[in-house]
Design a protein around this motif. Structure first.
Motif, PDB file in Angstrom:
ATOM      1  N   GLY A 198       0.835  -1.108  -0.058  1.00  0.00           N
ATOM      2  CA  GLY A 198      -0.003  -0.126  -0.096  1.00  0.00           C
ATOM      3  C   GLY A 198       0.951   1.239  -0.094  1.00  0.00           C
ATOM      4  N   SER A 199       2.079   1.068   0.417  1.00  0.00           N
ATOM      5  CA  SER A 199       2.821   2.256   0.735  1.00  0.00           C
ATOM      6  C   SER A 199       4.220   2.001   0.304  1.00  0.00           C
ATOM      7  CB  SER A 199       2.799   3.017   1.908  1.00  0.00           C
ATOM      8  OG  SER A 199       3.704   4.076   2.309  1.00  0.00           O
ATOM      9  N   SER A 217       6.447   2.769   2.329  1.00  0.00           N
ATOM     10  CA  SER A 217       6.762   2.873   3.777  1.00  0.00           C
ATOM     11  C   SER A 217       6.742   1.310   4.281  1.00  0.00           C
ATOM     12  CB  SER A 217       6.193   3.663   4.670  1.00  0.00           C
ATOM     13  OG  SER A 217       4.665   3.319   4.709  1.00  0.00           O
ATOM     14  N   ARG A 261      -5.754   5.236  -2.016  1.00  0.00           N
ATOM     15  CA  ARG A 261      -5.033   6.534  -2.720  1.00  0.00           C
ATOM     16  C   ARG A 261      -5.135   6.402  -4.208  1.00  0.00           C
ATOM     17  NH1 ARG A 261      -0.501   6.375   1.954  1.00  0.00           N
ATOM     18  NH2 ARG A 261      -1.180   7.860   3.377  1.00  0.00           N
ATOM     19  N   ALA A 274       0.330  -6.612   0.707  1.00  0.00           N
ATOM     20  CA  ALA A 274       0.527  -6.258   2.012  1.00  0.00           C
ATOM     21  C   ALA A 274       0.185  -4.805   2.479  1.00  0.00           C
ATOM     22  CB  ALA A 274       1.882  -6.522   2.388  1.00  0.00           C
ATOM     23  N   ALA A 275      -0.673  -4.490   3.712  1.00  0.00           N
ATOM     24  CA  ALA A 275      -0.848  -3.047   3.775  1.00  0.00           C
ATOM     25  C   ALA A 275      -1.122  -3.064   5.216  1.00  0.00           C
ATOM     26  CB  ALA A 275      -2.043  -2.548   3.146  1.00  0.00           C
ATOM     27  N   MET A 278      -2.563  -0.417   8.727  1.00  0.00           N
ATOM     28  CA  MET A 278      -3.604   0.447   8.965  1.00  0.00           C
ATOM     29  C   MET A 278      -5.002  -0.050   8.780  1.00  0.00           C
ATOM     30  SD  MET A 278      -1.772   4.004   9.072  1.00  0.00           S
ATOM     31  CE  MET A 278      -2.929   4.769  10.130  1.00  0.00           C
TER      32      MET A 278
HETATM   33  C1  RP5 Z   1      -1.386   1.808   4.474  1.00  0.00           C
HETATM   34  O1  RP5 Z   1      -1.234   2.874   5.439  1.00  0.00           O
HETATM   35  C2  RP5 Z   1       0.141   1.470   3.982  1.00  0.00           C
HETATM   36  O2  RP5 Z   1      -0.003   0.196   3.506  1.00  0.00           O
HETATM   37  C3  RP5 Z   1       1.245   1.682   5.172  1.00  0.00           C
HETATM   38  O3  RP5 Z   1       1.272   0.522   5.953  1.00  0.00           O
HETATM   39  C4  RP5 Z   1      -0.081   2.682   5.978  1.00  0.00           C
HETATM   40  C5  RP5 Z   1       0.623   3.819   6.148  1.00  0.00           C
HETATM   41  O4  RP5 Z   1       1.069   4.560   4.713  1.00  0.00           O
HETATM   42  P1  RP5 Z   1       1.915   5.819   4.579  1.00  0.00           P
HETATM   43  O5  RP5 Z   1       1.244   6.846   5.237  1.00  0.00           O
HETATM   44  O6  RP5 Z   1       3.421   5.657   5.530  1.00  0.00           O
HETATM   45  O7  RP5 Z   1       2.171   5.983   3.276  1.00  0.00           O
HETATM   46  O8  RP5 Z   1      -2.071   2.106   3.410  1.00  0.00           O
END
Ligand code: RP5
Length: 168
Positions: free
Chosen positions: A11-12, A14, A42, A65-66, A68
């Motif tokens: 998802g990010s 990060s 997003r 994988a994600a 939150m």
């Molecule tokens: C989720 O939100 C992402 O997979 C990540 O684990 C979390 C935070 O994302 P960022 O704000 O670091 O981009 O969608």
């Protein structure tokens, strides 16, 4: 895009540190992997486009994988009939419990095979993807057997270390 066995979505960027060892493992097993950063929230339309492209490239398993409110695996599962392996990631004030429940609690008929939170879950998703591919690939089956053997050897070496520390 060249041929892809497994598509890994996160998802990010990060999230990458949690996933990198699992992606490396798939590479060591000779599995062709394509990695994407795309978000259910997003970049929802891009996520669907990437699912379509991965399928067209021959992708047989998706790992998503994600963290939150982790809806990426479910969003991908909504757009494919191929197996989707979900990996909840730690982070935020609930540190992965939110992602675990968001990933695992899919409505009946749209499955996401959900793994543990974090790097161990990502590794198990990679191994599970290889097990699926290994059903019709004896070479991959042998590689997985070798990895199991390494895990067993590590435990046995651990016992020797513990006993040595006791002078046993
Ligand atoms: C989720 O939100 C992402 O997979 C990540 O684990 C979390 C935070 O994302 P960022 O704000 O670091 O981009 O969608």
């Amino acid at each position: 895009m060249g041929r892809v066995d497994v598509a890994v979505f996160m998802g990010s960027s990060s999230d990458w540190a949690h996933l990198r060892p699992a992606v490396d493992l798939l590479g060591q097993l000779g599995v062709t992997v394509r990695v994407h950063v795309s978000s259910a929230h997003r970049t929802p339309e891009r996520t669907v486009t990437l699912v379509r492209e991965a399928e067209a490239a021959g992708c047989r398993v998706f790992i998503c994988a994600a963290g939150m409110a982790a809806h990426l695996a479910g969003a991908v599962a909504a757009h494919t009939l191929r197996p989707v392996l979900g990996v909840p990631l730690p982070g935020g004030i609930l540190d992965g419990v939110d992602a675990l429940l968001s990933t695992v609690q899919m409505p009946g008929g749209v499955p996401v095979a959900t793994f543990g939170v974090g790097a161990a879950g990502a590794r198990n998703a990679a191994v599970f993807a290889a097990e699926i591919l290994g059903l019709d690939d004896p070479r991959l089956g042998e590689e997985l057997q070798r990895i199991r053997g390494e895990g067993a050897a590590k435990v046995e070496a651990g016992e020797l270390e513990v006993r040595a520390s006791l002078g046993d």
